[in-house]
Design an enzyme around this catalytic site. Structure first.
Site, mmCIF file in Angstrom:
data_model
loop_
_atom_site.group_PDB
_atom_site.id
_atom_site.type_symbol
_atom_site.label_atom_id
_atom_site.label_comp_id
_atom_site.label_asym_id
_atom_site.label_seq_id
_atom_site.Cartn_x
_atom_site.Cartn_y
_atom_site.Cartn_z
ATOM 1 N N TYR A 52 -57.682 64.770 -3.371
ATOM 2 C CA TYR A 52 -57.395 63.764 -4.400
ATOM 3 C C TYR A 52 -56.645 64.374 -5.572
ATOM 4 C CZ TYR A 52 -59.568 60.000 -1.944
ATOM 5 O OH TYR A 52 -59.802 59.029 -0.990
ATOM 6 N N GLN A 86 -53.494 47.188 -2.548
ATOM 7 C CA GLN A 86 -54.394 48.128 -1.873
ATOM 8 C C GLN A 86 -54.140 49.547 -2.390
ATOM 9 O OE1 GLN A 86 -54.481 46.943 2.643
ATOM 10 N NE2 GLN A 86 -52.590 46.164 1.736
ATOM 11 N N HIS A 106 -58.765 48.533 -3.781
ATOM 12 C CA HIS A 106 -59.297 49.798 -3.243
ATOM 13 C C HIS A 106 -59.539 50.820 -4.353
ATOM 14 C CE1 HIS A 106 -57.508 48.794 0.953
ATOM 15 N NE2 HIS A 106 -58.612 48.147 0.704
ATOM 16 N N CYS A 117 -75.050 57.019 -11.123
ATOM 17 C CA CYS A 117 -75.185 56.081 -12.257
ATOM 18 C C CYS A 117 -73.848 55.425 -12.577
ATOM 19 C CB CYS A 117 -75.735 56.820 -13.476
ATOM 20 S SG CYS A 117 -74.542 57.876 -14.315
HETATM 21 P P1 OAD Z 1 -49.997 51.708 5.842
HETATM 22 O O1 OAD Z 1 -49.546 53.103 5.826
HETATM 23 O O2 OAD Z 1 -50.977 51.279 6.879
HETATM 24 O O3 OAD Z 1 -48.731 50.725 6.015
HETATM 25 C C1 OAD Z 1 -47.565 50.905 5.287
HETATM 26 C C2 OAD Z 1 -46.626 49.775 5.698
HETATM 27 O O4 OAD Z 1 -45.514 49.805 4.823
HETATM 28 C C3 OAD Z 1 -46.088 49.844 7.130
HETATM 29 O O5 OAD Z 1 -46.185 48.566 7.719
HETATM 30 C C4 OAD Z 1 -44.616 50.220 6.941
HETATM 31 O O6 OAD Z 1 -43.779 49.632 7.917
HETATM 32 C C5 OAD Z 1 -44.335 49.631 5.571
HETATM 33 N N1 OAD Z 1 -43.286 50.323 4.822
HETATM 34 C C6 OAD Z 1 -42.956 51.625 4.853
HETATM 35 N N2 OAD Z 1 -41.939 51.883 3.970
HETATM 36 C C7 OAD Z 1 -41.654 50.681 3.384
HETATM 37 C C8 OAD Z 1 -40.715 50.262 2.391
HETATM 38 N N3 OAD Z 1 -39.887 51.135 1.822
HETATM 39 N N4 OAD Z 1 -40.716 48.966 2.011
HETATM 40 C C9 OAD Z 1 -41.560 48.062 2.584
HETATM 41 N N5 OAD Z 1 -42.486 48.399 3.531
HETATM 42 C C10 OAD Z 1 -42.506 49.685 3.920
HETATM 43 O O7 OAD Z 1 -50.533 51.378 4.375
HETATM 44 P P2 OAD Z 1 -51.425 50.141 3.909
HETATM 45 O O8 OAD Z 1 -51.123 48.908 4.682
HETATM 46 O O9 OAD Z 1 -51.327 50.065 2.450
HETATM 47 O O10 OAD Z 1 -57.246 52.154 2.510
HETATM 48 O O11 OAD Z 1 -52.912 50.660 4.317
HETATM 49 C C11 OAD Z 1 -54.000 49.846 3.998
HETATM 50 C C12 OAD Z 1 -55.177 50.706 3.635
HETATM 51 O O12 OAD Z 1 -55.462 51.605 4.720
HETATM 52 C C13 OAD Z 1 -54.953 51.617 2.442
HETATM 53 O O13 OAD Z 1 -55.165 51.014 1.212
HETATM 54 C C14 OAD Z 1 -55.959 52.724 2.702
HETATM 55 C C15 OAD Z 1 -55.645 52.931 4.181
HETATM 56 O O14 OAD Z 1 -56.629 53.579 4.858
HETATM 57 C C16 OAD Z 1 -58.312 52.944 2.257
HETATM 58 O O15 OAD Z 1 -58.245 54.130 2.232
HETATM 59 C C17 OAD Z 1 -59.584 52.210 2.030
#
Ligand code: OAD
Length: 260
Positions: A52, A86, A106, A117
């Site tokens: 992180y 997210q 998230h 706490c």
């Molecule tokens: P992902 O990595 O799963 O998806 C990213 C998406 O963005 C994909 O569908 C790509 O095609 C698209 N993408 C990539 N570059 C792009 C661009 N320049 N413009 C538009 N789209 C683009 O990420 P999230 O969907 O955010 O949660 O993942 C959801 C959650 O899963 C996250 O918040 C995290 C992860 O595990 C937790 O950790 C709880």
């Protein structure tokens, strides 16, 4: 115009923040069960904090891109607006989206909170930050945290209130969503159907993202998906924009503001 915007990691990709499931995505190279679960943190808090810390530094070095700026413009243009992201980075906020118009479902990577706490603090400066008030020794005499001489060495933190471990203020796999934030989304959805729903940069892997997008667009609203790739939401979209968000969103927002 009533607008809901849902974003994911793809919106920050053009700011140099890796996605999770893309080619160089975090989950392609790292094991989420070792880094993004409460069990992983209990097992090796230093390993998790180091990851992180690296992510916080990368976000600090990043800047909002044209997609973030366009969404901020849309948020300023209409009162009936909610952004549900997210993303745990602060790029939407730095682009100017007001806190009352945004839900970080998230969590926020710059929040550090106690595992037991209510104690927490936000620090966007050096990582991890240490409230000035912290003495170096806690009640139990455990060494609280010798001020790190550089960013390369980060001690695990202990709560000054209850001595429990401090953790990043994000939602990990297997954890509940923050109910106050969920309530804010549901209040917005109950507040009336939307005219436009934009879903950008997410694989829509998590069911609640699809549910909220479909609920908000239930009475014939425009459902615009901005993503170079297909997602489970694509078949419900009224408009598919297979372009990078920083290219597509400024144009889409111009149109909405011009004809809205
Ligand atoms: P992902 O990595 O799963 O998806 C990213 C998406 O963005 C994909 O569908 C790509 O095609 C698209 N993408 C990539 N570059 C792009 C661009 N320049 N413009 C538009 N789209 C683009 O990420 P999230 O969907 O955010 O949660 O993942 C959801 C959650 O899963 C996250 O918040 C995290 C992860 O595990 C937790 O950790 C709880």
């Amino acid at each position: 115009m009533r607008v809901l915007v849902l974003t994911g990691a793809g919106v920050s990709a053009e700011s140099g923040i890796p996605t999770f499931r893309g080619n160089d995505g975090y989950w392609r190279n790292l094991d989420p069960t070792k880094l993004a679960t409460p069990e992983a943190f209990a097992r090796d808090p230093q390993l998790v904090w180091d990851w992180y810390r690296e992510r916080r530094q990368r976000i600090r070095n990043a800047r909002p891109n044209a997609a973030h700026d366009a969404i901020a413009r849309l948020a300023r243009w209409t009162d009936e607006f909610l952004l549900v992201t997210q993303n745990v980075d602060d790029l939407h906020a730095r682009a100017g989206v007001a806190a009352e118009k945004m839900v970080q479902i998230h969590g926020d990577i710059f929040v550090t909170r106690c595992t037991r706490c209510e104690f927490s603090y936000v620090g966007r400066g050096g990582s991890p930050e240490r409230p000035e008030s912290w003495a170096t020794k806690s009640k139990s005499g455990r060494l609280r945290s010798i001020a790190p001489t550089s960013d390369d060495h980060v001690n695990v933190r202990w709560c000054p209130k209850c001595d429990a471990l401090m953790r990043p203020g994000v939602v990990w796999f297997g954890e509940q969503l923050p109910w106050k934030e969920v309530q804010r989304v549901e209040d917005f959805l109950e507040g009336g159907t939307c005219d436009v729903v934009i879903v950008a940069g997410t694989t829509a892997t998590l069911g609640y993202i699809i549910d909220w997008a479909l609920c908000a667009s239930r009475d014939g609203a425009e459902l615009i998906e901005v993503n170079p790739e297909e997602t489970p939401l694509s078949r419900f979209a009224t408009r598919l924009v297979r372009e990078p968000a920083a290219i597509a969103l400024p144009r889409i927002v111009d149109e909405l503001i011009a004809f809205g």
